[in-house]
Design a protein around this motif. Structure first.
Motif, PDB file in Angstrom:
ATOM      1  N   SER A 199      -5.689  -1.187  -7.541  1.00  0.00           N
ATOM      2  CA  SER A 199      -4.608  -2.044  -6.900  1.00  0.00           C
ATOM      3  C   SER A 199      -3.924  -2.872  -8.042  1.00  0.00           C
ATOM      4  O   SER A 199      -2.823  -3.160  -7.695  1.00  0.00           O
ATOM      5  N   LEU A 200      -4.825  -3.383  -9.173  1.00  0.00           N
ATOM      6  CA  LEU A 200      -4.091  -4.060 -10.172  1.00  0.00           C
ATOM      7  C   LEU A 200      -3.168  -3.574 -10.640  1.00  0.00           C
ATOM      8  O   LEU A 200      -1.883  -3.573 -10.949  1.00  0.00           O
ATOM      9  N   ASN A 201      -3.206  -1.982 -10.675  1.00  0.00           N
ATOM     10  CA  ASN A 201      -2.028  -1.124 -11.455  1.00  0.00           C
ATOM     11  C   ASN A 201      -0.833  -1.054 -10.540  1.00  0.00           C
ATOM     12  O   ASN A 201       0.402  -1.107 -10.935  1.00  0.00           O
ATOM     13  N   LYS A 202      -1.396  -0.967  -9.225  1.00  0.00           N
ATOM     14  CA  LYS A 202      -0.212  -0.754  -8.342  1.00  0.00           C
ATOM     15  C   LYS A 202       0.893  -2.179  -8.138  1.00  0.00           C
ATOM     16  O   LYS A 202       1.965  -2.093  -7.965  1.00  0.00           O
ATOM     17  N   TRP A 203       0.287  -3.267  -8.662  1.00  0.00           N
ATOM     18  CA  TRP A 203       0.791  -4.533  -8.513  1.00  0.00           C
ATOM     19  C   TRP A 203       1.273  -4.913  -9.762  1.00  0.00           C
ATOM     20  O   TRP A 203       1.926  -5.777  -9.959  1.00  0.00           O
ATOM     21  N   GLY A 204       1.620  -3.773 -10.792  1.00  0.00           N
ATOM     22  CA  GLY A 204       2.063  -4.003 -12.115  1.00  0.00           C
ATOM     23  C   GLY A 204       1.308  -4.873 -13.080  1.00  0.00           C
ATOM     24  O   GLY A 204       1.625  -5.281 -14.190  1.00  0.00           O
TER      25      GLY A 204
ATOM     26  N   VAL B  85      -9.924  -8.618 -14.575  1.00  0.00           N
ATOM     27  CA  VAL B  85      -8.863  -9.351 -15.115  1.00  0.00           C
ATOM     28  C   VAL B  85      -7.668  -8.703 -15.649  1.00  0.00           C
ATOM     29  O   VAL B  85      -7.893  -7.421 -16.375  1.00  0.00           O
ATOM     30  N   GLY B  86      -6.570  -8.903 -14.992  1.00  0.00           N
ATOM     31  CA  GLY B  86      -5.292  -7.920 -15.106  1.00  0.00           C
ATOM     32  C   GLY B  86      -4.223  -8.870 -15.795  1.00  0.00           C
ATOM     33  O   GLY B  86      -3.961 -10.022 -15.452  1.00  0.00           O
ATOM     34  N   ILE B  87      -3.368  -8.125 -16.517  1.00  0.00           N
ATOM     35  CA  ILE B  87      -2.648  -9.209 -17.135  1.00  0.00           C
ATOM     36  C   ILE B  87      -1.202  -8.595 -17.015  1.00  0.00           C
ATOM     37  O   ILE B  87      -1.041  -7.130 -16.876  1.00  0.00           O
ATOM     38  N   LYS B  88      -0.056  -9.365 -16.583  1.00  0.00           N
ATOM     39  CA  LYS B  88       1.427  -8.689 -16.409  1.00  0.00           C
ATOM     40  C   LYS B  88       2.370  -9.242 -17.445  1.00  0.00           C
ATOM     41  O   LYS B  88       2.350 -10.668 -17.634  1.00  0.00           O
ATOM     42  N   GLY B  89       3.091  -8.595 -18.069  1.00  0.00           N
ATOM     43  CA  GLY B  89       4.347  -8.817 -18.806  1.00  0.00           C
ATOM     44  C   GLY B  89       3.478  -9.216 -20.176  1.00  0.00           C
ATOM     45  O   GLY B  89       2.401  -8.641 -20.673  1.00  0.00           O
TER      46      GLY B  89
ATOM     47  N   ALA C 269     -15.939  -1.131  -5.102  1.00  0.00           N
ATOM     48  CA  ALA C 269     -14.622  -1.255  -5.046  1.00  0.00           C
ATOM     49  C   ALA C 269     -13.999  -1.547  -6.498  1.00  0.00           C
ATOM     50  O   ALA C 269     -12.978  -1.813  -6.694  1.00  0.00           O
ATOM     51  N   ILE C 270     -14.931  -1.102  -7.515  1.00  0.00           N
ATOM     52  CA  ILE C 270     -14.369  -1.453  -8.751  1.00  0.00           C
ATOM     53  C   ILE C 270     -13.213  -0.723  -9.266  1.00  0.00           C
ATOM     54  O   ILE C 270     -12.045  -1.037  -9.730  1.00  0.00           O
ATOM     55  N   GLU C 271     -13.465   0.652  -9.019  1.00  0.00           N
ATOM     56  CA  GLU C 271     -12.219   1.411  -9.190  1.00  0.00           C
ATOM     57  C   GLU C 271     -11.148   1.298  -8.377  1.00  0.00           C
ATOM     58  O   GLU C 271      -9.771   1.342  -8.484  1.00  0.00           O
TER      59      GLU C 271
ATOM     60  N   GLU D 241      -5.432  -2.232   3.906  1.00  0.00           N
ATOM     61  CA  GLU D 241      -4.805  -3.464   4.111  1.00  0.00           C
ATOM     62  C   GLU D 241      -5.026  -4.447   2.777  1.00  0.00           C
ATOM     63  O   GLU D 241      -3.801  -4.978   2.391  1.00  0.00           O
ATOM     64  N   LEU D 242      -5.984  -4.141   1.917  1.00  0.00           N
ATOM     65  CA  LEU D 242      -5.939  -4.932   0.613  1.00  0.00           C
ATOM     66  C   LEU D 242      -5.087  -4.316  -0.255  1.00  0.00           C
ATOM     67  O   LEU D 242      -4.367  -5.193  -0.927  1.00  0.00           O
ATOM     68  N   LEU D 243      -4.906  -2.931  -0.373  1.00  0.00           N
ATOM     69  CA  LEU D 243      -3.912  -2.630  -1.202  1.00  0.00           C
ATOM     70  C   LEU D 243      -2.734  -2.716  -1.112  1.00  0.00           C
ATOM     71  O   LEU D 243      -1.680  -2.786  -1.676  1.00  0.00           O
ATOM     72  N   GLU D 244      -2.211  -3.090   0.370  1.00  0.00           N
ATOM     73  CA  GLU D 244      -0.799  -3.365   0.552  1.00  0.00           C
ATOM     74  C   GLU D 244      -0.358  -4.836   0.600  1.00  0.00           C
ATOM     75  O   GLU D 244       0.531  -5.203   1.079  1.00  0.00           O
ATOM     76  N   LEU D 245      -1.390  -5.668   0.155  1.00  0.00           N
ATOM     77  CA  LEU D 245      -1.039  -7.077   0.079  1.00  0.00           C
ATOM     78  C   LEU D 245       0.121  -7.140  -1.275  1.00  0.00           C
ATOM     79  O   LEU D 245       0.001  -6.550  -2.192  1.00  0.00           O
ATOM     80  N   PRO D 246       1.280  -8.074  -0.923  1.00  0.00           N
ATOM     81  CA  PRO D 246       2.269  -8.193  -1.889  1.00  0.00           C
ATOM     82  C   PRO D 246       1.970  -8.908  -3.132  1.00  0.00           C
ATOM     83  O   PRO D 246       2.803  -9.616  -3.426  1.00  0.00           O
ATOM     84  N   LEU D 247       0.805  -8.654  -3.726  1.00  0.00           N
ATOM     85  CA  LEU D 247       0.538  -9.588  -4.950  1.00  0.00           C
ATOM     86  C   LEU D 247       1.550  -9.530  -6.066  1.00  0.00           C
ATOM     87  O   LEU D 247       1.525 -10.395  -7.193  1.00  0.00           O
ATOM     88  N   ASP D 248       2.520  -8.386  -6.207  1.00  0.00           N
ATOM     89  CA  ASP D 248       3.326  -8.064  -7.301  1.00  0.00           C
ATOM     90  C   ASP D 248       4.420  -9.240  -7.329  1.00  0.00           C
ATOM     91  O   ASP D 248       5.046  -9.377  -8.109  1.00  0.00           O
ATOM     92  N   ASP D 249       4.478  -9.989  -5.840  1.00  0.00           N
ATOM     93  CA  ASP D 249       5.625 -10.924  -6.114  1.00  0.00           C
ATOM     94  C   ASP D 249       5.384 -12.182  -6.472  1.00  0.00           C
ATOM     95  O   ASP D 249       6.021 -13.022  -6.594  1.00  0.00           O
TER      96      ASP D 249
END
Length: 519
Positions: free
Chosen positions: A388-393, A430-434, A381-383, A358-366
Motif C-alpha cells: 500500500s505504501l509503495n502504491k501511494w508513492g 514508516v514510509g517517506i515521500k519525497g 498485513a505487513i506485506e 478497500e484499504l488499498l484504494e484509499l487515496p492517501l497519495d493526495d
C-alpha cells in the motif's frame, strides 16, 4: 599584482603550533624575531619588520584570513603590539602548493605571480565558490575560469565534501530541545506489597469492575502501626478483582484490565487505585504545561522552524466520516499522516472492519507532496501494508514495534491473536515521500514499550515521537481516529468520532461545500 617572499609562508607552516602557544602567544615582535633567527641560520637575508607585516597582510588577502591579526590589547602599544590569533594551515598549504606548482611552470625563483585578479572583491562569493567546485562558466568568463587551478580546486572540494558528511550540530540541539520541551508527567510510585493489595480488596467497593469508593471507616480501625494508611496516600495500588470463578492458583491474567472476559475469566485480575490527591496534582501539572513558558529562544532547527512564541498551536480538529468515501483533497497537505486501518483479522471486534481492497484504494497519495506516513499493520498485513505504501508513492524506511505490557508492567505472553505464536507486539510501518530534509532525525528509537488499553487503542508515546520528528507546528493528520485520539495540532478523521470541529476556515468551507454536493 600581489607578490611576497615565500619564506614567510614556509616559516608559518613549519612553526604554526609553536607561534600561537606559550610563551610567544602570537606576538608579532617575537614571531618576527624567530623568523629572523631562522633566516640567519640559513645565512639568507631576512625581511624587515614592515615587509614581514605587509607579507602577512597579503597572505590574508589571498587566503581570506588564514593568519588573522589581533590589535594590541593596551592603547599605549603601537602597531608592533599586534599578535596572530591562529594559523589556518590548510589554506596555507594550498597556497604553498600553488606557489610550488607555479615555480615549476616558470623560471621565477622568488615571489608569486598574480594569483587573484585585482577585481576579486567585485566577484560575488557564490561565483567564486562555484568556480572552486569546478563548475563551468560561460566562455566569455575566462577570468573566472582561471581564478583557481586544479590543485586548489581539488583541495577545497575535498574539504567541502568532508564538511557535508559531518552531522550538523542541530542533531544534538534537537535532542537537548526534546529533553527540555517534552511534557514530563509526575511520577507516582507503585506499591508492591502483596499484603497491602489483599487488605485493600476487603476495603474497596467494586461495581462493574470499577472501584467506586473506599471504606475509610474500616481502614481507620486497622492497627495504627500498619503502614497501609500512609502508603495508600502516596502510592498506586493494584487491588485484586476477586470474582466467584477466580482461581488464585492459576495466577495473573496476561491482559488483566483489558481482558475481554472479565466476568468469566478464571485468572486473577487487578483494578488500579490511585489516590485522588495524587491524580489531581498530576492533572494540574499537565494543564499548566505551556510551550511559551519553556521556549522563549529563537533556536532554529529543521522541524521547529517556527518559534513557539510566534505561532500558537491550533486546537484539536476532527471530522466524522466514512474514510472510504471521504474526499481527502478537502484537508490539504500534511507533514505527517498516521493511519490505523481497521484490518480484518477474522475475529469478533467491537467495530467494523475493511477488506484489503478497500484499504488499498484509499487515496492517501493526495495528502502529501513530501513527508512521512505511519501505518499500523497486523502481522498478517505487513506485506500488504508495504504494498500500500509503495502504491501511494512512499518508500518504507523503518518499522516501529510496540511491545505490549499489562498493568503490572509485565510483557503480555498469552495473546488474543496469532495463528502459530502469541502476538505480544504490534507493527508500525514508516514510509517517506519525497526528500523532507526538515525532519529532525536521530532523536527517538524504533521501539515503544507501553501498556495496553481499550481494544485497538495505540500508545500515546507515538504522538511525542512524531512531534519531535516534524515539530509541534507542522500539520498532522490521523485517519481512523476515535475520540481519544483528538489532540491540539492534529486533524482527526474517522467514523467513530463525535460530530465535527474544524478551525481552519479554508478547510471548513471546502468541507461544507462537499457535504452540500453529497446531499
Amino acid at each position: 599584482m600581489l607578490t611576497f617572499d615565500t619564506t614567510v609562508l614556509k616559516f608559518l607552516l613549519d612553526y604554526n603550533v609553536q607561534l600561537v602557544k606559550l610563551p610567544l602567544l602570537g606576538q608579532l615582535k617575537d614571531v618576527f624575531l624567530i623568523y629572523s633567527m631562522e633566516r640567519d641560520k640559513e645565512r639568507e637575508e631576512s625581511l624587515s619588520y614592515e615587509q614581514f607585516l605587509d607579507t602577512l597582510e597579503e597572505i590574508n588577502k589571498v587566503t581570506g584570513g588564514a593568519v588573522p591579526l589581533r590589535d594590541p590589547l593596551l592603547v599605549q602599544y603601537d602597531s608592533q603590539g599586534k599578535s596572530i590569533e591562529h594559523i589556518d594551515t590548510f589554506a596555507l598549504e594550498i597556497l604553498y602548493n600553488r606557489i610550488s606548482q607555479k615555480d615549476k611552470d616558470t623560471t621565477r625563483s622568488n615571489g608569486l605571480e598574480t594569483i587573484l585578479p585585482p577585481s576579486l572583491d567585485q566577484i560575488p562569493l557564490h561565483t567564486r565558490l562555484l568556480n572552486v567546485l569546478d563548475i563551468d562558466f560561460p566562455k566569455n568568463d575566462d577570468k573566472f575560469n582561471t581564478l583557481f587551478d586544479v590543485p586548489l580546486r581539488k583541495g577545497l572540494y575535498q574539504r567541502l565534501e568532508h564538511l557535508l558528511k559531518e552531522d550538523p550540530i542541530s542533531f544534538q540541539l534537537n535532542k537537548e530541545r526534546a529533553i527540555h520541551c517534552t511534557l514530563k508527567a509526575e511520577y507516582i510510585p507503585t506499591c508492591h506489597d502483596k499484603e497491602h493489595s489483599m487488605l485493600l480488596s476487603q476495603l474497596v467497593y467494586i461495581v462493574n469492575n470499577k472501584i467506586v469508593s473506599m471504606q475509610w471507616s474500616k481502614l481507620n480501625k486497622l492497627n495504627h502501626n500498619n503502614p497501609l494508611g500512609q502508603c495508600i496516600q502516596t502510592h498506586i495500588h493494584y487491588v485484586p478483582n476477586l470474582k466467584p470463578q477466580t482461581d488464585l492458583s492459576l495466577g495473573d491474567c496476561s491482559y488483566l484490565d483489558t481482558c475481554h472476559k472479565l466476568n468469566s475469566c478464571r485468572y486473577l485480575h487487578y483494578l488500579q487505585y490511585i489516590p485522588e490527591s495524587l491524580s489531581e496534582t498530576t492533572l494540574q501539572t499537565s494543564n499548566e504545561y505551556n510551550y511559551e513558558n519553556i521556549s522563549n529562544d529563537m533556536l532554529y532547527t529543521h522541524g521547529l522552524n517556527c518559534s513557539y512564541t510566534n505561532k500558537p498551536i491550533l486546537p484539536p480538529q476532527w471530522i466524522r466520516c466514512d474514510v472510504r468515501k471521504f474526499d481527502f483533497t478537502i484537508l490539504g497537505k500534511f507533514s505527517v499522516v498516521v493511519a490505523d486501518p481497521a484490518w480484518n483479522i477474522h475475529m469478533n471486534l467491537p467495530y467494523g472492519t475493511c477488506n484489503d481492497i478497500e484499504l488499498l484504494e484509499l487515496p492517501l497519495d493526495d495528502l502529501q507532496s513530501e513527508g512521512i506516513l505511519f501505518l499500523w499493520v497486523t502481522g498478517r498485513a505487513i506485506e500488504l501494508g508495504k504494498e500500500s505504501l509503495n502504491k501511494w508513492g512512499y518508500e518504507v524506511i523503518n518499522e516501529v514495534s510496540w511491545i505490549k505490557t499489562n498493568q503490572l508492567g509485565r510483557t503480555i505472553v498469552t495473546g488474543r491473536t496469532g495463528h502459530w505464536l502469541n502476538h505480544s507486539k504490534e507493527h508500525l510501518l514508516v514510509g517517506i515521500k519525497g526528500h523532507p530534509t526538515w525532519l529532525n532525525k536521530h532523536i527517538d528509537l524504533d521501539l515503544i514499550v507501553s501498556t495496553t488499553r481499550e481494544t485497538s487503542r495505540k500508545p500515546d508515546e507515538l504522538y511525542g515521537i512524531i512531534e519531535r520528528l516534524v515539530g509541534p507546528h507542522a500539520r498532522k493528520l490521523e485517519i481512523f481516529g476515535r475520540d481519544h485520539n483528538i489532540r491540539p495540532g492534529w486533524v482527526t478523521v474517522g467514523n467513530q468520532l463525535s460530530g465535527n470541529c474544524i478551525h481552519e476556515m479554508d478547510v471548513k468551507q471546502k468541507y461544507e461545500q462537499w457535504v452540500g454536493q453529497q446531499q
